[in-house]
Design a protein around this motif. Sequence first.
Motif, PDB file in Angstrom:
ATOM      1  N   PRO A 208     -21.926   4.824 -18.048  1.00 23.60           N
ATOM      2  CA  PRO A 208     -22.238   6.261 -17.989  1.00 23.60           C
ATOM      3  C   PRO A 208     -21.001   7.144 -18.136  1.00 23.60           C
ATOM      4  O   PRO A 208     -21.138   8.342 -18.360  1.00 23.60           O
ATOM      5  N   ASP A 209     -19.794   6.568 -17.999  1.00 22.20           N
ATOM      6  CA  ASP A 209     -18.562   7.351 -18.061  1.00 22.20           C
ATOM      7  C   ASP A 209     -18.120   7.484 -19.513  1.00 22.20           C
ATOM      8  O   ASP A 209     -17.765   6.500 -20.171  1.00 22.20           O
ATOM      9  N   LYS A 210     -18.119   8.706 -20.029  1.00 24.46           N
ATOM     10  CA  LYS A 210     -17.802   8.919 -21.443  1.00 24.46           C
ATOM     11  C   LYS A 210     -16.348   8.582 -21.775  1.00 24.46           C
ATOM     12  O   LYS A 210     -16.055   8.068 -22.859  1.00 24.46           O
ATOM     13  N   ALA A 211     -15.425   8.877 -20.835  1.00 15.53           N
ATOM     14  CA  ALA A 211     -14.011   8.587 -21.093  1.00 15.53           C
ATOM     15  C   ALA A 211     -13.783   7.085 -21.189  1.00 15.53           C
ATOM     16  O   ALA A 211     -13.073   6.594 -22.082  1.00 15.53           O
ATOM     17  N   ILE A 212     -14.359   6.321 -20.253  1.00 17.25           N
ATOM     18  CA  ILE A 212     -14.225   4.864 -20.293  1.00 17.25           C
ATOM     19  C   ILE A 212     -14.887   4.305 -21.543  1.00 17.25           C
ATOM     20  O   ILE A 212     -14.339   3.404 -22.206  1.00 17.25           O
ATOM     21  N   TYR A 213     -16.062   4.849 -21.887  1.00 14.51           N
ATOM     22  CA  TYR A 213     -16.764   4.380 -23.093  1.00 14.51           C
ATOM     23  C   TYR A 213     -15.897   4.585 -24.336  1.00 14.51           C
ATOM     24  O   TYR A 213     -15.803   3.691 -25.192  1.00 14.51           O
ATOM     25  N   ALA A 214     -15.227   5.728 -24.416  1.00 15.18           N
ATOM     26  CA  ALA A 214     -14.400   6.021 -25.593  1.00 15.18           C
ATOM     27  C   ALA A 214     -13.225   5.049 -25.695  1.00 15.18           C
ATOM     28  O   ALA A 214     -12.877   4.576 -26.785  1.00 15.18           O
ATOM     29  N   ILE A 215     -12.598   4.745 -24.542  1.00 14.92           N
ATOM     30  CA  ILE A 215     -11.456   3.812 -24.558  1.00 14.92           C
ATOM     31  C   ILE A 215     -11.910   2.417 -24.973  1.00 14.92           C
ATOM     32  O   ILE A 215     -11.277   1.756 -25.812  1.00 14.92           O
ATOM     33  N   LEU A 216     -13.021   1.950 -24.385  1.00 16.55           N
ATOM     34  CA  LEU A 216     -13.503   0.601 -24.706  1.00 16.55           C
ATOM     35  C   LEU A 216     -13.940   0.498 -26.158  1.00 16.55           C
ATOM     36  O   LEU A 216     -13.664  -0.509 -26.834  1.00 16.55           O
ATOM     37  N   LYS A 217     -14.603   1.539 -26.652  1.00 17.51           N
ATOM     38  CA  LYS A 217     -15.092   1.501 -28.034  1.00 17.51           C
ATOM     39  C   LYS A 217     -13.925   1.522 -29.021  1.00 17.51           C
ATOM     40  O   LYS A 217     -13.937   0.813 -30.033  1.00 17.51           O
ATOM     41  N   LYS A 218     -12.906   2.315 -28.699  1.00 22.82           N
ATOM     42  CA  LYS A 218     -11.747   2.416 -29.589  1.00 22.82           C
ATOM     43  C   LYS A 218     -11.012   1.088 -29.703  1.00 22.82           C
ATOM     44  O   LYS A 218     -10.443   0.757 -30.765  1.00 22.82           O
ATOM     45  N   ASN A 219     -11.039   0.297 -28.631  1.00 16.91           N
ATOM     46  CA  ASN A 219     -10.304  -0.969 -28.616  1.00 16.91           C
ATOM     47  C   ASN A 219     -11.229  -2.181 -28.732  1.00 16.91           C
ATOM     48  O   ASN A 219     -10.843  -3.299 -28.395  1.00 16.91           O
ATOM     49  N   GLN A 220     -12.452  -1.951 -29.225  1.00 18.98           N
ATOM     50  CA  GLN A 220     -13.423  -3.037 -29.327  1.00 18.98           C
ATOM     51  C   GLN A 220     -12.928  -4.177 -30.228  1.00 18.98           C
ATOM     52  O   GLN A 220     -13.266  -5.344 -30.022  1.00 18.98           O
ATOM     53  N   HIS A 221     -12.093  -3.850 -31.225  1.00 18.61           N
ATOM     54  CA  HIS A 221     -11.600  -4.879 -32.148  1.00 18.61           C
ATOM     55  C   HIS A 221     -10.714  -5.907 -31.451  1.00 18.61           C
ATOM     56  O   HIS A 221     -10.460  -6.994 -31.987  1.00 18.61           O
ATOM     57  N   GLN A 222     -10.219  -5.593 -30.228  1.00 20.15           N
ATOM     58  CA  GLN A 222      -9.388  -6.525 -29.486  1.00 20.15           C
ATOM     59  C   GLN A 222     -10.199  -7.472 -28.610  1.00 20.15           C
ATOM     60  O   GLN A 222      -9.628  -8.336 -27.938  1.00 20.15           O
ATOM     61  N   SER A 223     -11.521  -7.336 -28.647  1.00 23.16           N
ATOM     62  CA  SER A 223     -12.374  -8.172 -27.810  1.00 23.16           C
ATOM     63  C   SER A 223     -12.145  -9.646 -28.107  1.00 23.16           C
ATOM     64  O   SER A 223     -11.973 -10.066 -29.255  1.00 23.16           O
ATOM     65  N   LEU A 224     -12.145 -10.450 -27.049  1.00 23.07           N
ATOM     66  CA  LEU A 224     -11.959 -11.896 -27.192  1.00 23.07           C
ATOM     67  C   LEU A 224     -13.267 -12.618 -27.485  1.00 23.07           C
ATOM     68  O   LEU A 224     -13.252 -13.814 -27.809  1.00 23.07           O
ATOM     69  N   LEU A 225     -14.380 -11.908 -27.345  1.00 17.70           N
ATOM     70  CA  LEU A 225     -15.684 -12.478 -27.692  1.00 17.70           C
ATOM     71  C   LEU A 225     -15.962 -12.148 -29.154  1.00 17.70           C
ATOM     72  O   LEU A 225     -16.183 -10.996 -29.506  1.00 17.70           O
TER      73      LEU A 225
END
Length: 821
Positions: A208-225
């Motif tokens: 629900p946190d837009k700031a956290i969502y933006a950070i995670l989405k921006k760095n999604q390419h670094q996901s280990l999965l």
Amino acid sequence: MKKTLSHISLFSIIIYLSGCSPKVILTDPLLYSQTFKGNKIVTTEKLESLLPQRPNKRILKTPLTLGLYFHQLFAQNYQNQKLKWQKELTKLNEDFDRVANSIDNNSLAFLELSKKKESKAQKLTKKINEGNWGMRTFGEAPSYFYEEDAKKNVEKVKTFFKNHGFFNYAVSYKADSLFFKKRSIAVTYLVNEGNYYPFYKTDSLVTPDKAIYAILKKNQHQSLLKNGNRLEVETYNAEKSRIEELLKNNGYYHFTKENVSIRINDLDTAITKGIEAITFVPNPDRPPQNPNYNKSYLLNKVTFISDGTSPNIPKAKVDTVVFGNIQYLFVNKKFSEKLLDTKIDIRPNEPYSLQKVTLTQKKLYGLDQFQFTRVNFDTTKGVLDATIYARPLDKYQFTAETGGSIYKLVLGPFFNTSFKLRNLRGSASSLETNFRFGFEAQAGFIRPDIVSRNLELGFNSSIIIPKILAPNFIAQRLNDFTPQTRLGGGVEFVGRQEYNRLNFKINQTYLWRPSPNKFWQVSLIDLNLLSTSYPNNQQARDFKNFLDSLQRYAGNNLGRSFNKSFVSSISASYTYTDNPYGQITKGNYLRVLLESGGTTLNFFPKGKIGFVADVFGDSLQFYRFLKINADYRRYLALNPQGNSIFVYKINTGLAYAYGTERGLPYEKNFFVGGPNSLRAWKPRGLGPGSAQGNFDQPGSILLEASAEYRFKILRFYGDYNINGAFFVDAGNVWRFQGQNTEGITGSDFQFDRFYKEIAVGTGFGVRVDLSFFVLRLDWAVRMVDPSLPENNRWVLFKPSEKLPSTYRNPLVLNFGIGYPF
């Protein structure tokens, strides 16, 4: 026939010892073996690592278990000894309690008494639990089979498959009694891996946190999965840690991986043939313990405290300085706040970053000025305040080391001392001084039958500055890598029967470490002035005549290496190691060195530095050369416990002299032979090529390799061990044609014959591992000697009548401190 009978007799004795058990009752069936069947994707080694039980060690996979036999043999009187030790332990505790009641618990006497009591109690407890010295040293406790253990192992294996993306798996076990090994059980774990589904979608985020969502989405390419990969619990946990670190580096001080939940959607695997990962922040099943988990902090205040309090200084002196928006408090010991400012990355009014906190601690520790550094944070006032607490090291540090080597039963001892003075005038720089005094046992140049102790003296001093003294744009790029600049000088002396050699040197070196595994060293100034004199004895006169004869009759200018010389060079080396903190048992080591000698001479007329030649005379020898050296080592653990290791090294190099002299400085040559090289030859005594000489054999081309099988023999006290090693060494040195090869047949490198000139030696070693250092004894003998005629170079076990009458292949003893590589 006699040999065959003796081998049969020895084998029969071993079977007898292993088969007939001493009169100690085994309470349960023994675990003979445990194997896996049916696994195709997951390796057997991986599954075996899940099982805590280990069968008793067998000799070459036969039923022979000598360790168990010796354990039972030495356990004959163990029960009586155990009762005795238990009584001693009880009496020890009672005596301690009686005496301790009359002593102040805070007194020094009480602490000493407690220390002695604890030491004795630990020894007695070890005997009670693990048996007597013979049982612990030579024996191996029985490994029993229990039905409950097998059932637990089945559940462990099932959990492993569940956590690694498998579906519809099945695991069971079968226990078989053995007719050839009474009261022994062989366990087979039957595995059906079922099937597994890879990820087909891993970028689903729910928060629900837009700031956290933006950070995670921006760095999604670094996901280990990753799509297409199988689910593994290690990767699953690593991905949660990655998210925690990412948010902590963006100001979220209170965020932890417990606030992350990654759910696996496997409802539609029949259709999608895959699974989906959905990341939830916060974890919907676990409410955040800290309500500020989603608050991003800016640092409010940063304070640095250097606590130099000491019982020897009754009244503390505190200096308070503000520099770069950071408050510095120096207690009794002041440091340069300007330098510290370059080492502190956390700043007021900047977002909190765990990465910058870690980097700050690394930089401060790299100064070699503090015992430890700790960063504390305070949020009690609703803001984030940081306090960096550092405890300075002692200003003065003195260390000493002693050891030695043996050649032909002649001992060569050495003694090293080092003195360090820290924080010169508050600059965080250090002065380090080293002194070496020792002897090296070596055969004479002209008379190899005479072994003498050659004197070695060395005095070196360096100023260590914790930054790169270079233009700012270079220094800033290396600031994160614990950089150092070393400015040093020294003098070294070698006194032999044939000559005395004195070396005055000045050097300047840059050092930096991009990571704990990588290390760079660049030297832009390395100046050496070498002078050789000859004692008034017959060996020195014979040696001087020999050098003169090389030049007169063969055109070989090797003797010029012993003239008064000026050697200047620039160099760079790169080192990589998997374990920078000690002797590695698994991994890699690589060191590459590039060196250019006399580079600046190319800009001077006649290849000489005029004012240097004017001061020291025209007889001064100048050199120009290029050198490269690569040393690679590989460490392979042969079992999970690390009790046996296979190690090998490959060492190669080229040193090419150019210009009018076409000669190398003596110290820049390559040499082989000795305790850390080809151990079947004397130090520096092999080569070059198929040539045979009576003295040090320098070369400009190096090929060298060694392999060792290292294993534990016994543990004789605490962490002290006696280890063994079988080893094979191979290699040689050669010279470039026309560079000191005249008059020495076979010394030059030729592609059509160099492989025939590889010397080979083998042997056995014993290493006494005392935890803090290793004493090493290696016995080596030659297998292939390239100095003999080509069709007669195999010398191991060859009858003496097939070898030259003067040839000897002695068993060479090498003594050293530490491992050879």
